[in-house]
Design a protein around this motif. Structure first.
Motif, mmCIF file in Angstrom:
data_model
loop_
_atom_site.group_PDB
_atom_site.id
_atom_site.type_symbol
_atom_site.label_atom_id
_atom_site.label_comp_id
_atom_site.label_asym_id
_atom_site.label_seq_id
_atom_site.Cartn_x
_atom_site.Cartn_y
_atom_site.Cartn_z
ATOM 1 N N ASP A 220 -18.844 5.237 -0.534
ATOM 2 C CA ASP A 220 -17.531 4.623 0.059
ATOM 3 C C ASP A 220 -16.724 4.183 1.327
ATOM 4 O OD1 ASP A 220 -14.649 3.008 0.059
ATOM 5 O OD2 ASP A 220 -13.746 4.392 -0.864
ATOM 6 N N HIS B 162 -10.073 6.282 -2.832
ATOM 7 C CA HIS B 162 -10.686 5.476 -2.376
ATOM 8 C C HIS B 162 -10.236 4.393 -3.706
ATOM 9 C CE1 HIS B 162 -14.680 7.649 -1.772
ATOM 10 N NE2 HIS B 162 -14.128 9.404 -2.452
ATOM 11 N N SER C 215 -11.508 -6.674 -4.630
ATOM 12 C CA SER C 215 -10.541 -5.678 -4.168
ATOM 13 C C SER C 215 -11.400 -4.626 -4.048
ATOM 14 C CB SER C 215 -9.035 -5.438 -4.270
ATOM 15 O OG SER C 215 -9.942 -4.702 -5.982
ATOM 16 N N GLY C 216 -11.097 -4.350 -2.749
ATOM 17 C CA GLY C 216 -11.981 -2.142 -2.271
ATOM 18 C C GLY C 216 -11.563 -1.509 -3.816
#
Ligand SMILES: Cc1ncc(COP(=O)(O)O)c(C=O)c1O
Length: 578
Positions: free
Chosen positions: A317, A227, A198-199
């Motif tokens: 990011d 984030h 996942s991010g």
């Protein structure tokens, strides 16, 4: 070609530079930046109190100000809405006990509770979503940024079906994973690429790499960014600039290792410089998806120089902006190369993924670096902990390769491409310009109608912003009406166009927004606000500084007394503040 940064916009707006110089700068900008600057100026004019536009500017009604006529409108709307998405609503009481979903209560407004539920989708194809009540919507939710080619593009479906046919072994390598990592390196310009699940995980790994590389503890991040979910970065900036754990269950001990600074602020650079010895990494969402209007290019350039000078890894990011605006994301627009980038969303091709990509120096911290069979070489670098059962799940790897290949294919036609040019046929030029035109028309409509709304934009990411209020009943109603007018958004606020949206879809989106707002204007959900005298640094909460216009046929008896009372209060407050 000059890039647009906030400073140039500010200088032009504040007339700190001569008109001729302003025009020279303006002429040097790309077409996209010109358009963006024009919308900035327009929205700035709306923001500036006392300006011609702002004196006419309407205010959105807040739930505390509802009158009988508004309540009766909401009642009627609720009735039609319940018919419109009848089966979806029935689904909620039947299923919400077992199905836990945090988003269910997001932006919940009591007065609209009867209409506050997620629609049950049946299927999605191209630019459209279909629900179980038979409604078809143009989808601008973009699946939270995942979707760039529309739903179910054939190349993706074929790739995933073929992967499924081959079985989904989770260990070992495939030709596809070799191909896709090479391709991602080619598209992003980064040396090496790691898949995560996942991010959130990508960001955790990136910060871990930064700490391991520098043997320092603190991570700098910026107010307003998101984030991902991990305790490592879910930290807020307090009133005194202190770092605070973002919610229950998150430990202050984690927050203590984070420095949350103001984004785009010169003072933040000074703080980084002063505390460089302690800072393991600087984590930036270069264009924060919740504050798209803020694109501090100069700040980012200075941050890049400073982090190089102090040997602090800079992490971008680009979870939402990566592969969205340019293949590299914001770094492709601003021409700034960070040491490490985190991506996700688009490169998963609709399936869950995150990516960490970066220079060999840092990426080697994952696997120790490459070594050869023929000689006595061994991994040279120390290694940080990394795993993930599904990091390289073949289904998502296949979807990723299909998506990356399609991006590459659609970039091959590019000529004179700066990702925003009118005469280039590449994926990004077409998509970015298409979105910009739509946003331009809508922003023009808001200005012409004195509406306190503007749409911020970055490539094909855009977001409606109510200028001086945050999520009141009027805004919530606008999105409900848009759904009833055939456009599906996402409660979280980010909207996206995809390559699947054609000109007719865009016309329909524009019409749906206009129609929804015209209804709200007609029903008096916007009203004229009086400009209040400005008071500087008032130490207590201000009384609500607006007076509504009296509804027709109603004698406005209380208003002058109310105004006197307010004046009195304001004078008192002024005394306290002196
Ligand atoms: C900038 C940014 N970083 C990280 C994340 C977390 O990604 P994920 O939801 O895949 O864990 C998100 C999610 O929206 C994001 O927008």
């Amino acid at each position: 070609m000059q890039t647009l940064d906030n400073e140039i916009a500010e200088k032009i707006l504040s007339k700190k530079i001569e008109k001729a110089e302003a025009m020279r700068i303006f002429d040097g900008l790309s077409e996209s930046d010109k358009l963006e600057l024009i919308s900035k100026i327009k929205s700035k004019l709306m923001d500036t109190s006392g300006g011609a536009t702002s004196s006419k500017r309407l205010k959105p009604l807040d739930q505390r100000d509802l009158e009988d006529s508004h309540r009766s409108f909401i009642e009627k709307l609720t009735e039609s809405y319940e018919k419109f998405v009848y089966k979806s609503k029935q689904n909620i009481p039947k299923n919400h006990y077992h199905f836990v979903d945090q988003r269910r209560n997001f932006h919940l407004i009591k007065e609209l509770k009867q209409m506050h539920f997620q629609v049950t989708y049946e299927k999605a194809d191209g630019a459209y979503i279909h629900d179980i009540d038979g409604n078809k919507y143009i989808d601008i939710s973009g699946d939270m940024g995942v979707n760039i080619f529309g739903h179910k593009p054939t190349f993706m479906v074929d790739a995933v079906k073929a992967a499924l046919d081959r079985g989904i072994p989770l260990t070992g390598y495939s030709e596809t994973i070799h191909n896709v990592t090479k391709l991602i390196s080619e598209l992003t310009g980064h040396d090496r690429v790691l898949f995560t699940q996942s991010g959130t995980e990508a960001v955790v790994v990136a910060t871990r790499m930064a700490r391991a590389a520098t043997n320092r503890k603190k991570i700098v991040l910026f107010d307003g960014a998101y984030h991902g979910l991990s305790d490592v970065v879910m930290v807020m900036r307090g009133m005194q600039g202190e770092s605070l754990a973002a919610g229950p269950g998150m430990l202050q001990e984690f927050a203590d290792q984070i420095i949350v600074l103001k984004y785009g602020d010169k003072e933040s650079l000074d703080i980084i410089e002063a505390q460089a010895d302690e800072i393991a990494g600087v984590l930036v969402e270069p264009v924060q998806s919740r504050h798209i209007y803020n694109k501090p290019v100069k700040f980012l350039n200075e941050l890049r120089n400073l982090t190089i000078e102090k040997d602090i890894p800079l992490i971008f990011d680009e979870m939402i902006t990566g592969f969205r605006v340019t293949p590299k994301g914001a770094q492709g627009v601003f021409n700034i190369t960070p040491d490490i980038s985190t991506y996700g969303k688009i490169p998963g091709g609709g399936l869950p993924t995150g990516l960490v990509a970066g220079s060999k120096k840092y990426m080697d911290l994952i696997d120790g670096g490459t070594w050869e069979f023929e000689d006595d070489s061994m991994p040279k670098s120390k290694r940080v902990g990394m795993g993930g059962t599904h990091s390289q799940n073949p289904l998502k790897i296949a979807a990723s390769y299909a998506t990356m290949s399609e991006i590459k294919r659609r970039m091959e036609v590019s000529k004179n491409c700066n990702y925003f040019s009118n005469d280039c046929e590449c994926l990004y030029c077409k998509l970015n310009i298409k979105t910009m035109r739509m946003v331009e028309e809508l922003n023009q409509f808001f200005i012409e109608n004195n509406l306190p709304i503007t749409i911020d934009i970055f490539g094909s990411l855009f977001r409606f912003r109510f200028v001086d209020s945050y999520w009141g009943i009027t805004e919530a109603l606008m999105f409900l009406l848009m759904r009833m007018n055939g456009v599906e958004t996402n409660i979280q606020g980010n909207c996206f166009l995809t390559t699947a949206h054609n000109q007719e879809d865009i016309r329909n989106i524009i019409d749906a927004v206009k129609k929804s707002l015209k209804t709200l204007i007609k029903e008096n959900f916007f009203y004229e606000a009086k400009i209040e005298p400005q008071i500087e640094s008032v130490p207590v909460a201000m009384p609500k500084p607006v007076v509504k216009t009296a509804p027709k046929n109603e004698v406005n008896i209380g208003n002058s007394q109310l105004q006197q009372l307010k004046d009195l209060l304001l004078r008192d407050l002024k005394k306290i503040s002196q």
